[in-house]
Design a protein around this motif. Structure first.
Motif, PDB file in Angstrom:
ATOM      1  N   THR A 127       0.834  -1.203   0.000  1.00 49.03           N
ATOM      2  CA  THR A 127       0.000   0.000   0.000  1.00 49.03           C
ATOM      3  C   THR A 127       0.866   1.250   0.000  1.00 49.03           C
ATOM      4  OG1 THR A 127      -1.746  -1.165   1.172  1.00 49.03           O
ATOM      5  CG2 THR A 127      -1.813   1.235   1.239  1.00 49.03           C
ATOM      6  N   ARG A 134       2.346   1.681  -3.434  1.00 44.08           N
ATOM      7  CA  ARG A 134       1.332   2.161  -4.373  1.00 44.08           C
ATOM      8  C   ARG A 134       1.071   3.660  -4.184  1.00 44.08           C
ATOM      9  NH1 ARG A 134      -3.285  -1.618  -3.902  1.00 44.08           N
ATOM     10  NH2 ARG A 134      -1.785  -3.035  -4.824  1.00 44.08           N
ATOM     11  N   LEU A 135       0.944   4.098  -2.944  1.00 42.15           N
ATOM     12  CA  LEU A 135       0.717   5.520  -2.676  1.00 42.15           C
ATOM     13  C   LEU A 135       1.906   6.370  -3.108  1.00 42.15           C
ATOM     14  CD1 LEU A 135      -1.044   5.317   0.787  1.00 42.15           C
ATOM     15  CD2 LEU A 135      -2.055   6.037  -1.384  1.00 42.15           C
ATOM     16  N   LEU A 169       3.970   5.741  -5.538  1.00 43.71           N
ATOM     17  CA  LEU A 169       3.962   5.829  -6.999  1.00 43.71           C
ATOM     18  C   LEU A 169       2.845   6.737  -7.497  1.00 43.71           C
ATOM     19  CD1 LEU A 169       4.779   2.149  -7.960  1.00 43.71           C
ATOM     20  CD2 LEU A 169       6.284   4.143  -8.037  1.00 43.71           C
ATOM     21  N   ILE A 170       1.708   6.713  -6.826  1.00 45.83           N
ATOM     22  CA  ILE A 170       0.607   7.610  -7.209  1.00 45.83           C
ATOM     23  C   ILE A 170       1.021   9.066  -7.018  1.00 45.83           C
ATOM     24  CG2 ILE A 170      -1.693   8.406  -6.514  1.00 45.83           C
ATOM     25  CD1 ILE A 170      -2.378   5.425  -6.027  1.00 45.83           C
ATOM     26  N   GLU A 171       1.709   9.352  -5.923  1.00 51.34           N
ATOM     27  CA  GLU A 171       2.135  10.727  -5.674  1.00 51.34           C
ATOM     28  C   GLU A 171       3.271  11.151  -6.596  1.00 51.34           C
ATOM     29  OE1 GLU A 171       3.001  11.093  -1.542  1.00 51.34           O
ATOM     30  OE2 GLU A 171       0.922  10.818  -0.953  1.00 51.34           O
ATOM     31  N   THR A 172       3.981  10.192  -7.173  1.00 47.30           N
ATOM     32  CA  THR A 172       5.074  10.492  -8.095  1.00 47.30           C
ATOM     33  C   THR A 172       4.561  10.700  -9.516  1.00 47.30           C
ATOM     34  OG1 THR A 172       6.543   9.194  -6.693  1.00 47.30           O
ATOM     35  CG2 THR A 172       7.326   9.656  -8.887  1.00 47.30           C
ATOM     36  N   PHE A 173       3.367  10.243  -9.816  1.00 48.91           N
ATOM     37  CA  PHE A 173       2.827  10.334 -11.171  1.00 48.91           C
ATOM     38  C   PHE A 173       2.816  11.761 -11.734  1.00 48.91           C
ATOM     39  CE2 PHE A 173      -0.727  10.695 -14.159  1.00 48.91           C
ATOM     40  CZ  PHE A 173      -0.236   9.859 -15.162  1.00 48.91           C
TER      41      PHE A 173
END
Length: 65
Positions: A8, A11-12, A14-18
């Motif tokens: 988790t 995943r978070l 990587l989402i914030e790095t997008f």
């Protein structure tokens, strides 16, 4: 720490790095037009990896405090 919690956090991170990853095509376009030197582009994967690592580690430290 459980495997699920690590997944988790990853995943978070990587989402914030997008949004930072969106800079790659923009900088490539700017380099194609000569507004940015091409030497900037090889630094982008390093910057993205550091950004993701900082987000991953920050989630851990904010959770323990």
């Amino acid at each position: 720490m459980s495997h699920r919690r690590i997944r988790t956090r990853l995943r978070l991170a990587l989402i914030e790095t997008f949004p930072t990853a969106l800079a790659v095509p923009v900088l490539a376009l700017l380099a194609a037009f000569g507004a940015v030197p091409w030497e900037v582009l090889p630094a982008l994967p390093v910057a993205l990896a550091v950004h993701a690592a900082v987000n991953f580690l920050w989630r851990r430290s904010s959770r323990t405090t």
